[in-house]
Scaffold this active site. Structure first.
Site, PDB file in Angstrom:
ATOM      1  N   ASP A 143      -6.610  -3.297  -7.333  1.00 49.45           N
ATOM      2  CA  ASP A 143      -5.795  -2.133  -6.134  1.00 49.45           C
ATOM      3  C   ASP A 143      -5.131  -1.053  -7.014  1.00 49.45           C
ATOM      4  O   ASP A 143      -5.492   0.222  -6.009  1.00 49.45           O
ATOM      5  CB  ASP A 143      -5.596  -2.102  -5.330  1.00 49.45           C
ATOM      6  CG  ASP A 143      -6.799  -3.540  -4.741  1.00 49.45           C
ATOM      7  OD1 ASP A 143      -7.859  -3.557  -4.715  1.00 49.45           O
ATOM      8  OD2 ASP A 143      -6.001  -4.008  -3.702  1.00 49.45           O
ATOM      9  N   ASP A 146       0.717  -6.543  -1.890  1.00 47.44           N
ATOM     10  CA  ASP A 146       1.818  -5.748  -0.904  1.00 47.44           C
ATOM     11  C   ASP A 146       1.743  -7.124   0.029  1.00 47.44           C
ATOM     12  O   ASP A 146       2.962  -7.084   0.318  1.00 47.44           O
ATOM     13  CB  ASP A 146       0.544  -4.304  -1.254  1.00 47.44           C
ATOM     14  CG  ASP A 146      -0.112  -4.420   0.345  1.00 47.44           C
ATOM     15  OD1 ASP A 146      -0.699  -6.086  -0.668  1.00 47.44           O
ATOM     16  OD2 ASP A 146      -0.568  -3.969   0.484  1.00 47.44           O
ATOM     17  N   GLY A 147       1.179  -7.363   0.740  1.00 43.51           N
ATOM     18  CA  GLY A 147       0.501  -8.469   1.150  1.00 43.51           C
ATOM     19  C   GLY A 147       2.340  -9.754   0.868  1.00 43.51           C
ATOM     20  O   GLY A 147       2.599 -10.237   1.736  1.00 43.51           O
ATOM     21  N   GLY A 162     -17.568   9.001 -16.221  1.00 40.96           N
ATOM     22  CA  GLY A 162     -18.615  10.448 -16.372  1.00 40.96           C
ATOM     23  C   GLY A 162     -19.612  11.089 -14.924  1.00 40.96           C
ATOM     24  O   GLY A 162     -20.490  11.308 -14.501  1.00 40.96           O
ATOM     25  N   THR A 174      -2.346  -6.784  -9.134  1.00 45.12           N
ATOM     26  CA  THR A 174      -3.368  -6.119  -7.706  1.00 45.12           C
ATOM     27  C   THR A 174      -4.263  -5.423  -8.852  1.00 45.12           C
ATOM     28  O   THR A 174      -3.870  -4.141  -8.953  1.00 45.12           O
ATOM     29  CB  THR A 174      -3.209  -5.815  -6.606  1.00 45.12           C
ATOM     30  OG1 THR A 174      -4.146  -5.118  -5.269  1.00 45.12           O
ATOM     31  CG2 THR A 174      -2.010  -4.555  -6.950  1.00 45.12           C
ATOM     32  N   ARG A 197      -9.637  -2.172  -1.206  1.00 48.61           N
ATOM     33  CA  ARG A 197      -9.210  -2.048  -0.770  1.00 48.61           C
ATOM     34  C   ARG A 197      -8.638  -0.325   0.305  1.00 48.61           C
ATOM     35  O   ARG A 197      -9.591   0.059  -0.034  1.00 48.61           O
ATOM     36  CB  ARG A 197      -7.949  -2.992  -0.210  1.00 48.61           C
ATOM     37  CG  ARG A 197      -7.270  -3.731   0.966  1.00 48.61           C
ATOM     38  CD  ARG A 197      -6.053  -4.432   1.198  1.00 48.61           C
ATOM     39  NE  ARG A 197      -6.353  -5.552   0.480  1.00 48.61           N
ATOM     40  CZ  ARG A 197      -6.917  -6.768   0.703  1.00 48.61           C
ATOM     41  NH1 ARG A 197      -6.944  -6.310   2.102  1.00 48.61           N
ATOM     42  NH2 ARG A 197      -6.842  -7.569  -0.237  1.00 48.61           N
ATOM     43  N   GLY A 230      -5.360 -11.585  -4.414  1.00 48.59           N
ATOM     44  CA  GLY A 230      -6.122 -11.644  -5.295  1.00 48.59           C
ATOM     45  C   GLY A 230      -5.679 -11.737  -6.688  1.00 48.59           C
ATOM     46  O   GLY A 230      -4.538 -11.531  -6.886  1.00 48.59           O
ATOM     47  N   ASP A 283      -2.214  -0.507  -6.097  1.00 48.77           N
ATOM     48  CA  ASP A 283      -2.114   0.058  -4.710  1.00 48.77           C
ATOM     49  C   ASP A 283      -0.222  -0.030  -4.665  1.00 48.77           C
ATOM     50  O   ASP A 283       0.447  -0.306  -3.296  1.00 48.77           O
ATOM     51  CB  ASP A 283      -2.311  -0.620  -3.645  1.00 48.77           C
ATOM     52  CG  ASP A 283      -3.155  -1.273  -2.991  1.00 48.77           C
ATOM     53  OD1 ASP A 283      -2.349  -2.423  -3.854  1.00 48.77           O
ATOM     54  OD2 ASP A 283      -3.031  -2.120  -2.237  1.00 48.77           O
ATOM     55  N   ARG A 343      -4.260 -16.554   0.056  1.00 45.01           N
ATOM     56  CA  ARG A 343      -4.095 -15.200   1.436  1.00 45.01           C
ATOM     57  C   ARG A 343      -2.997 -16.310   2.485  1.00 45.01           C
ATOM     58  O   ARG A 343      -4.378 -17.370   3.144  1.00 45.01           O
ATOM     59  CB  ARG A 343      -4.606 -14.606   1.434  1.00 45.01           C
ATOM     60  CG  ARG A 343      -5.410 -14.181   0.811  1.00 45.01           C
ATOM     61  CD  ARG A 343      -6.547 -12.848   1.257  1.00 45.01           C
ATOM     62  NE  ARG A 343      -7.307 -11.832   0.126  1.00 45.01           N
ATOM     63  CZ  ARG A 343      -7.011 -11.462  -1.027  1.00 45.01           C
ATOM     64  NH1 ARG A 343      -5.663 -10.573  -0.579  1.00 45.01           N
ATOM     65  NH2 ARG A 343      -7.515 -10.967  -1.503  1.00 45.01           N
ATOM     66  N   MET A 351     -13.917  -2.134  -5.717  1.00 46.27           N
ATOM     67  CA  MET A 351     -13.210  -2.465  -4.756  1.00 46.27           C
ATOM     68  C   MET A 351     -11.675  -1.369  -4.787  1.00 46.27           C
ATOM     69  O   MET A 351     -11.491   0.194  -5.549  1.00 46.27           O
ATOM     70  CB  MET A 351     -12.430  -3.949  -4.878  1.00 46.27           C
ATOM     71  CG  MET A 351     -13.573  -5.241  -4.906  1.00 46.27           C
ATOM     72  SD  MET A 351     -12.538  -6.662  -5.079  1.00 46.27           S
ATOM     73  CE  MET A 351     -13.660  -7.584  -4.316  1.00 46.27           C
TER      74      MET A 351
HETATM   75  O1  F6P Z   1      -6.556  -7.038  -2.727  1.00 46.01           O
HETATM   76  C1  F6P Z   1      -7.662  -7.176  -4.213  1.00 46.01           C
HETATM   77  C2  F6P Z   1      -9.620  -7.308  -3.367  1.00 46.01           C
HETATM   78  O2  F6P Z   1     -10.085  -7.690  -5.354  1.00 46.01           O
HETATM   79  C3  F6P Z   1      -9.349  -6.123  -2.609  1.00 46.01           C
HETATM   80  O3  F6P Z   1      -9.482  -4.389  -4.044  1.00 46.01           O
HETATM   81  C4  F6P Z   1     -10.199  -6.423  -1.942  1.00 46.01           C
HETATM   82  O4  F6P Z   1     -10.788  -6.146  -0.945  1.00 46.01           O
HETATM   83  C5  F6P Z   1     -10.051  -7.931  -1.229  1.00 46.01           C
HETATM   84  O5  F6P Z   1      -8.965  -8.217  -2.122  1.00 46.01           O
HETATM   85  C6  F6P Z   1     -11.077  -8.984  -1.501  1.00 46.01           C
HETATM   86  O6  F6P Z   1     -10.327  -9.663  -0.860  1.00 46.01           O
HETATM   87  P1  F6P Z   1     -10.979 -11.298  -0.598  1.00 46.01           P
HETATM   88  O7  F6P Z   1     -10.921 -11.942  -2.038  1.00 46.01           O
HETATM   89  O8  F6P Z   1     -10.412 -11.815  -0.187  1.00 46.01           O
HETATM   90  O9  F6P Z   1     -12.650 -10.908  -0.205  1.00 46.01           O
END
Ligand code: F6P
Length: 323
Positions: A129, A103-104, A187, A127, A173, A11, A131, A72, A171
């Site tokens: 996320d 991470d991927g 809030g 990212t 993930r 992403g 994460d 991806r 978002m």
């Molecule tokens: O990993 C980043 C992210 O935006 C996640 O938050 C979300 O679940 C995913 O990518 C969405 O992926 P795509 O852009 O392939 O729809």
């Protein structure tokens, strides 16, 4: 002159372009020849590699997304395609590769580094996320949080004007970081994330009391990871007799003008990545913590699970317990 390349994978995040600018400028400053790889690992497999110039990065610092695009890549999971990727790096005499991704992307980088000799890799956690194990900050998170903050502040205007409940899906993930920080800093009255078990009965008790005390609207922030935005909106209607709406923020969270924090973090991440490569680090990720930047071996990062900071989780556990 040694050759160094950069690619963006997974992403996109706001701040990637600032990272590309710093990459080109700092590479030249260090006597390296910078290359761009377009479309992430897909482009690496297909040989979309070309030298980068100052002019390529002029005027891009304020733009979200990534000028060199991302992907991806399913093909990159197969060894035969990774071999093609390595052959392409070798044919351009690239000795250093910087990977911006999540991470991927780091799993891919870990595999590639195991199969390559003579090429060194540095990962930059990127990212929204947030994460990635080993780092408390990933590039793009601050911009995403600010987009969410802006959206929730706007939605609050309508929620309060109409006496409604708004369920706002963020978002993330599998990770509730974005939702938790956004709920706390906007809030919100409700926050549902996978890291914290929640009890709707306790929310109901608390919300009924708040309604009796005069509350007319609710903001619920729900992470996409809990997959329950629809049910939550329904719950407001059925259990509290409050009209509800769902706002899935979606990809708006990934784009837009990067914040000052993300521009600066992009510069720092790239500087540390290049310095680490020049110091002889073969396969590491630039991580950030309260003590500053450091390098961690890719094996320590790629297959570990990220845990949200305990102080934040503690605040998050207070949701639903308003007495
Ligand atoms: O990993 C980043 C992210 O935006 C996640 O938050 C979300 O679940 C995913 O990518 C969405 O992926 P795509 O852009 O392939 O729809």
């Amino acid at each position: 002159m040694k050759n160094i390349a950069i690619l963006c994978s997974g992403g996109d995040v706001s701040g990637m372009n600032a990272a590309l600018k710093r990459f080109v400028e700092y590479s030249f400053a260090k006597g390296l020849k910078p290359y761009f790889i377009e479309h992430g690992y897909e482009g690496l497999i297909d040989g979309r590699i070309h030298p980068a110039q100052y002019s390529d990065v002029a005027g891009i610092i304020s733009r979200g997304g990534t000028k060199i695009q991302t992907s991806r890549s399913q093909r990159f999971m197969q060894k035969a395609y990774r071999k093609l990727a390595l052959d392409n790096l070798r044919s351009h005499q690239i000795e250093y590769l910087v990977v911006l991704g999540g991470d991927g992307s780091f799993k891919g980088m870990q595999k590639l580094s195991e199969e390559s000799e003579g090429i060194s890799f540095s990962g930059i956690p990127s990212t929204i996320d947030n994460d990635i194990a080993g780092t408390s900050y990933c590039l793009g998170v601050d911009t995403a949080l600010n987009v969410i903050k802006f959206s929730i502040d706007s939605i609050r205007d309508t929620a309060s004007s109409f006496s409604r409940a708004f369920v706002i899906e963020t978002m993330g993930r599998e990770c509730g970081y974005l939702a938790l920080v956004s709920a706390l800093t906007s809030g919100a009255e409700m926050c549902l994330i996978p890291e914290i078990p929640y009890d709707l009965d306790s929310y109901k008790k608390s919300f009924k009391k708040q309604i009796e005390e005069g509350r007319e609207y609710f903001i619920a922030v729900v992470s996409e990871a809990v997959k329950s935005s629809e049910q939550t909106a329904q719950w407001f209607k059925e259990e509290l007799a409050i009209e509800s709406r769902i706002m899935v923020l979606g990809h708006i969270q990934r784009g837009g003008n990067p914040t000052v924090h993300d521009r600066l973090m992009a510069f720092n991440f790239v500087t540390h990545a290049i310095d680490g490569l020049l110091e002889g680090k073969k396969s590491s990720v630039v991580c950030f913590s309260d003590c500053g930047f450091n390098h961690k071996p890719i094996d320590e990062i790629a297959f570990k699970k990220y845990q949200i900071n305990e102080d934040l989780l503690k605040l998050g556990r207070e949701y639903g317990s308003y007495k």
